[in-house]
Each structure stands twice: as structure tokens, then as C-alpha cells.
Design a protein around this motif. Sequence first.
Motif, short mmCIF file in Angstrom:
data_model
loop_
_atom_site.label_atom_id
_atom_site.label_comp_id
_atom_site.label_asym_id
_atom_site.label_seq_id
_atom_site.Cartn_x
_atom_site.Cartn_y
_atom_site.Cartn_z
N VAL A 188 -7.28 -2.64 6.18
CA VAL A 188 -6.79 -2.11 4.90
C VAL A 188 -7.23 -0.66 4.71
O VAL A 188 -6.46 0.17 4.20
CB VAL A 188 -7.26 -3.01 3.74
CG1 VAL A 188 -7.00 -2.33 2.39
CG2 VAL A 188 -6.55 -4.35 3.79
N ALA A 189 -8.46 -0.34 5.13
CA ALA A 189 -8.93 1.05 5.01
C ALA A 189 -8.07 1.98 5.86
O ALA A 189 -7.79 3.12 5.45
CB ALA A 189 -10.39 1.14 5.43
N ALA A 212 -4.43 3.07 -5.44
CA ALA A 212 -5.74 2.76 -4.88
C ALA A 212 -5.77 1.31 -4.44
O ALA A 212 -4.98 0.48 -4.89
CB ALA A 212 -6.84 3.03 -5.90
N ILE A 213 -6.71 1.01 -3.54
CA ILE A 213 -6.86 -0.33 -2.99
C ILE A 213 -8.31 -0.74 -3.04
O ILE A 213 -9.20 0.05 -2.69
CB ILE A 213 -6.38 -0.39 -1.51
CG1 ILE A 213 -4.93 0.09 -1.39
CG2 ILE A 213 -6.54 -1.78 -0.93
CD1 ILE A 213 -4.78 1.56 -1.08
N THR A 214 -8.57 -1.96 -3.46
CA THR A 214 -9.92 -2.52 -3.40
C THR A 214 -9.86 -3.83 -2.63
O THR A 214 -8.95 -4.64 -2.84
CB THR A 214 -10.52 -2.73 -4.80
OG1 THR A 214 -11.83 -3.29 -4.68
CG2 THR A 214 -9.66 -3.64 -5.66
N LEU A 237 -14.34 -0.84 -0.46
CA LEU A 237 -14.54 -2.00 0.40
C LEU A 237 -15.86 -2.67 0.10
O LEU A 237 -16.90 -2.03 0.09
CB LEU A 237 -14.51 -1.60 1.89
CG LEU A 237 -13.26 -0.89 2.41
CD1 LEU A 237 -13.44 -0.59 3.89
CD2 LEU A 237 -12.01 -1.74 2.17
N LYS A 278 -4.64 7.13 0.18
CA LYS A 278 -4.93 6.47 -1.09
C LYS A 278 -6.37 5.99 -1.09
O LYS A 278 -6.90 5.57 -0.06
CB LYS A 278 -3.96 5.31 -1.31
CG LYS A 278 -2.51 5.80 -1.43
CD LYS A 278 -1.53 4.72 -1.75
CE LYS A 278 -0.11 5.29 -1.86
NZ LYS A 278 0.90 4.28 -2.22
N LYS A 279 -6.99 6.09 -2.22
CA LYS A 279 -8.40 5.73 -2.33
C LYS A 279 -8.59 4.25 -2.03
O LYS A 279 -7.77 3.41 -2.40
CB LYS A 279 -8.93 6.04 -3.73
CG LYS A 279 -10.37 5.61 -3.89
CD LYS A 279 -11.06 6.22 -5.07
CE LYS A 279 -12.54 5.82 -5.04
NZ LYS A 279 -13.30 6.36 -6.16
N SER A 280 -9.73 3.92 -1.38
CA SER A 280 -10.05 2.53 -1.13
C SER A 280 -11.51 2.26 -1.45
O SER A 280 -12.36 3.15 -1.35
CB SER A 280 -9.75 2.15 0.32
OG SER A 280 -10.52 2.92 1.23
N ALA A 310 -4.90 2.54 3.94
CA ALA A 310 -5.16 3.43 2.82
C ALA A 310 -5.28 4.87 3.30
O ALA A 310 -4.76 5.80 2.67
CB ALA A 310 -6.44 3.01 2.09
N VAL A 340 0.82 -1.21 0.00
CA VAL A 340 0.00 0.00 0.00
C VAL A 340 0.86 1.26 0.00
O VAL A 340 0.52 2.26 -0.64
CB VAL A 340 -0.96 -0.01 1.22
CG1 VAL A 340 -1.69 1.33 1.35
CG2 VAL A 340 -1.97 -1.14 1.08
#
Length: 451
Positions: free
Chosen positions: A214-215, A201-203, A227, A223-225, A218, A194
Amino acid sequence: MEFKTINPHNGETIGVYKGLTDDELAEKLDNSQKAFESWSKVALSERCTLLKKAGQVLREHVEEYAKMISLEMGKLISEARNEVKKCASVCDYYAEHAESFLADEIIKSDASKSFVSHQPLGAVFAVMPWNFPFWQVMRYAAPTLTSGNVGLLKHSSSVIGCAQLIEDVFKKAGYPKNVFQNLIVSHDATEQIVSHHAVKAITLTGSEKAGSSVAALAGKHIKKSLLELGGSNAFIVWEDADIDKTVEIALTARMMNCGQSCIAAKRFILLEGVYDEFVEKFTAAVKNLKSGNPMNEETTLGPMARKDLADELQKQITNSIEQGAQLIYGGNQEGCHHEATVLGDVKPGMAAFDEESFGPLAAMIKADSIEHAFELSERSKFGLGVTVCTENVELALSHVDKVSDGAYFINELVKSDPRLPFGGTKISGYGRELSKDGIMEFVNRKTVYVK
């Protein structure tokens, strides 16, 4: 570090995989940035052509991919085939619509010309679950790669074989090297990934605990996430519903994938006038399910993906009975195989009502009115979707605002469709996948203004 994938039906080892070292991971992350710099310049029409080819690869290898799904997480082989075919459909959908979705959006203003341009961000890191090992990945990858981003996948350690095959789909389709990379790493490597400059970005699709973790990362790295987390969907049956048809829908809504789905119907909220008939007919249908090896075509209820998951379900059942629920049918467990179970007289405060039951457990709940049914539906910390079964569709439509969930289905089980946005509210997560919404999640909507 070494990872093993285990067949939940018989406990046999399917594959052994060597995890990446920190240095190997760093190299892959650097490579993703290099890949993005060239991939983002590839014409959108060419990216759409490659995505169409990915769909063709999926169709050509349905049996191979379905077998790996069934072996690694216990899905019925027929359901596994359908999962692979659905992945091909999401490739077709974005190959056909991406150019219109990503076209400049003209907006009238004081400028001589003003519009919104859609441009890729960089590497999008995906943390994905075991329950739909191909679909969860492809529904993120299809729009994300086609918009010009590159993909990094950290899949569940129990389905690494599936993750390797998914990476191979993109190779077979002709995607440039490193545009999509599978990362065989533990959860401990998440922050290294991350925090890397390539990742924009993270999904994540998974549990509330994983999503929260994880949120937080982020947020820490700004960084955008996105969920997509758990659910405890209500399946509401009004007194005018066709009970035979409703039971057929309900059985699939609860028992598909051995009940291991975030959008499965978990709380059956039944109006008093149909409670007894529905419970009787649903239980009779459950009794006809045939448990066994998911690779056998005649099996209709496979194992749960891991023994600890079956143990957790058994604990929820036991606790609910101790809290006053009635055991109508089932309740037995043998290793990863858990008997389909029906509990009656379930009420708020019981585990079967308050918690997400990730397995073949159906909780029957009595409501004394339509309003009461919606009140019970809303008494949940989850917010993925609700089903209402009735002959009075117009009345059901008038109650859309009674539901705070991300989906409201009438006379159908809640399900994902490439053409429709998918996502939840409350602790079921945020953001939307699929449809135009899904491709917009990971692009830079850039305002362009000309005086």
C-alpha cells in the motif's frame, strides 16, 4: 465476488456478503468526493456533537457489537465488550478536544499576522485488520471525520459483519450519507481506490507485506500514507522487579486477544537472577488458562482467528525447538485453537526471537545484565514498544534513549490510549495515531501570512 465470514471456534458460516463491482466501487468513490464537499463545510462544533453521539451509539449496542466481534474473529466476549467501550472513549476524547487541536496556531514572524490553519484533505482510505475490528477503525475514524475528512474503509474479509456495523454506527449517530462508507472489495481493488481523485491519504494497520504494497501505491500516486504494522515487543524484567505483579502484567501482555496483537509482549527478556522464578510462575499462570468457546464467560483463551494463522504459529514453535529452544509448556494445536505455549532458552537466530509470533506463544530469553537486556531488545527489525519492569523507576527512565521503539512503558504492558500518540519505528511503520498527533496526520497545515 462473494465473501464469507467464518466462526473460528466451530467453523460455521456467520455471514455471506456480495462484493462491489468496479462500477459500484467507482460510484461510491465519486460519492465520497461529493460528501466531502459538503461535510468539510459543516461547523466543527456540529461534527464534535455527532462524534459524541457515535460514542453513545457504541455504548447502547455493546452486546450486539461485542457478539459480532467474538463470532467473526474469536475474541473473548469480555474483551470484545471492552473493545467497544474503548471505541466510545476515543469518540468522547476527540469530541472534547478537536476544537482546541484544530484551532489556528498563531506564530510570530515578520508579518503583521501569521498563523497555521488546519483544514481537511478529502477522503482518507483505511485498510484495517481483523484482530481489533472495531478499535482499529474507530481510532482512525474519530479524528479523521471530525477534522472534516470523509472515510472509506476496506476491512479484513474475515470481519465484514463488524465493518457493516461500524458503518451503521455513523448512520445511527446522524452523520450525513456517504461521510463514512464501508467498501466490500478484495485487495485487487486497492489501486482503483488509491488512484481515485477523491482519495487524498491512506492509513493501513496490518502486516509488513500489506504495508509495503500500500505504501508503494501511495508513493506512486503521491498521496500521504500512515502505516501501523507488526511488532515483536520486548518485555524486560530486572532483578529488583516484584515478580508476582510482573507475571500478572506479563500474562495479560502476552495472552490478551489470544496473543494476536501487534503490541503484545512477545520476547520476555529476563535478567539471570529472576529467570527461573519468572518462568516458573508465568508457566503456572498459563496452565490456569481455560481454552474454549469465546462466547462463554468462563473461557480465558479463545481460538485464533483463522487456521492458517494457527498453522503459522505452530511452524514457528517447531522451528524454534529444532533450533535449540526448550518446550516448557504447550505446543499443541487443534484447528484454530492453539495451546498457550512457553519456550525457554530462546536466542537470536531462532524463529521465536527473530519473527513476529502472532498468537499465544511466550519466548523466554536470558540476559546477563541490564545493558545486555537492552541490546537483545534492539536486535529486532520491529520497533513498536518495550516494557521494563523494575522497582527503580528513576533508573528505568534514564534508559529511555536505549530504546528506538515508538513506546517505552515502565511496569505496565504496552497499550494504546486516546490521550497518547501511538506508532512505531523500523518496519513497524511510520506516522502516529491518537492524541493531537492523530488528528494532525490528515489535515492540511496551511501557513497564512499577512503583511
